[in-house]
Design a protein around this motif. Sequence first.
Motif, PDB file in Angstrom:
ATOM      1  N   CYS A  38       0.624  -1.775   0.145  1.00  0.00           N
ATOM      2  CA  CYS A  38      -0.250   0.357   0.293  1.00  0.00           C
ATOM      3  C   CYS A  38       0.578   1.587  -0.101  1.00  0.00           C
ATOM      4  N   ASP A  40       0.279   3.670   1.682  1.00  0.00           N
ATOM      5  CA  ASP A  40       0.255   4.309   3.271  1.00  0.00           C
ATOM      6  C   ASP A  40       1.946   4.603   3.503  1.00  0.00           C
ATOM      7  N   ARG A  42       2.673   5.797   6.565  1.00  0.00           N
ATOM      8  CA  ARG A  42       3.662   5.429   7.394  1.00  0.00           C
ATOM      9  C   ARG A  42       4.456   3.835   7.656  1.00  0.00           C
ATOM     10  N   HIS A  91      -2.052  -4.248   4.885  1.00  0.00           N
ATOM     11  CA  HIS A  91      -1.378  -3.644   6.637  1.00  0.00           C
ATOM     12  C   HIS A  91      -3.211  -3.229   7.451  1.00  0.00           C
ATOM     13  N   CYS A  94      -6.518  -0.024   6.954  1.00  0.00           N
ATOM     14  CA  CYS A  94      -5.625   0.404   5.750  1.00  0.00           C
ATOM     15  C   CYS A  94      -7.014   1.116   5.362  1.00  0.00           C
ATOM     16  N   GLY A  95      -6.902   2.597   4.246  1.00  0.00           N
ATOM     17  CA  GLY A  95      -7.581   3.451   4.199  1.00  0.00           C
ATOM     18  C   GLY A  95      -9.561   2.486   3.476  1.00  0.00           C
ATOM     19  N   ILE A 156       0.079  -2.358  11.494  1.00  0.00           N
ATOM     20  CA  ILE A 156       0.532  -0.921  11.226  1.00  0.00           C
ATOM     21  C   ILE A 156       1.233  -0.468  12.396  1.00  0.00           C
TER      22      ILE A 156
END
Length: 171
Positions: A38, A40, A42, A91, A94-95, A156
């Motif tokens: 992803c 993401d 982070r 992860h 996740c959005g 995460i």
Amino acid sequence: MGNEDLLRRHAAGAGGRAARSAAGAPGRPTLRTVVVTCMDARIDVYTLFGLAPGEAHVLRNAGGIVTDDVVRSIAISQRKLGTTDVLLVHHSGCGMATFTDEEFSDELAAETGTRPPWRPGAFRDAADDVRRGVARLRGEPFLRDGTPIRGFVVDITTFALEEISPAVEAG
Ligand SMILES: [Zn+2]
């Protein structure tokens, strides 16, 4: 804002550090693997897997989902740059689990007047989507036969990896 910050950091030394970090690294990934994950912000893929420049291909998109473009990149990675393995990593938190494809497509259509021709790729459960992605890759004619593919969900917060067992084949 953002763009200017990056360019300022590059000029202030980040560009030079990148050059020193990649110095001597070959273009063909030495670990012969492709990591799909992803976007993401982070997730530091290089730190997560102890990667250095020159060791792996890293493909990222919203969700780390297996799209036509991911298949395209893996095919090129395997055929032109010698990679053999694929690691698929979603992860927790996740959005992509916060909306549905319908909702997002409706939102874009309402605001722009155009419905996207692509599937947003939202999912409810990261492990389920890893299973879906691994199954798709296994069925892809453009990947080399017998490509080792493993799927994981990374926490995460702790960055612990949970391996996702493949979907049970129906029939
Ligand atoms: Zn995500």
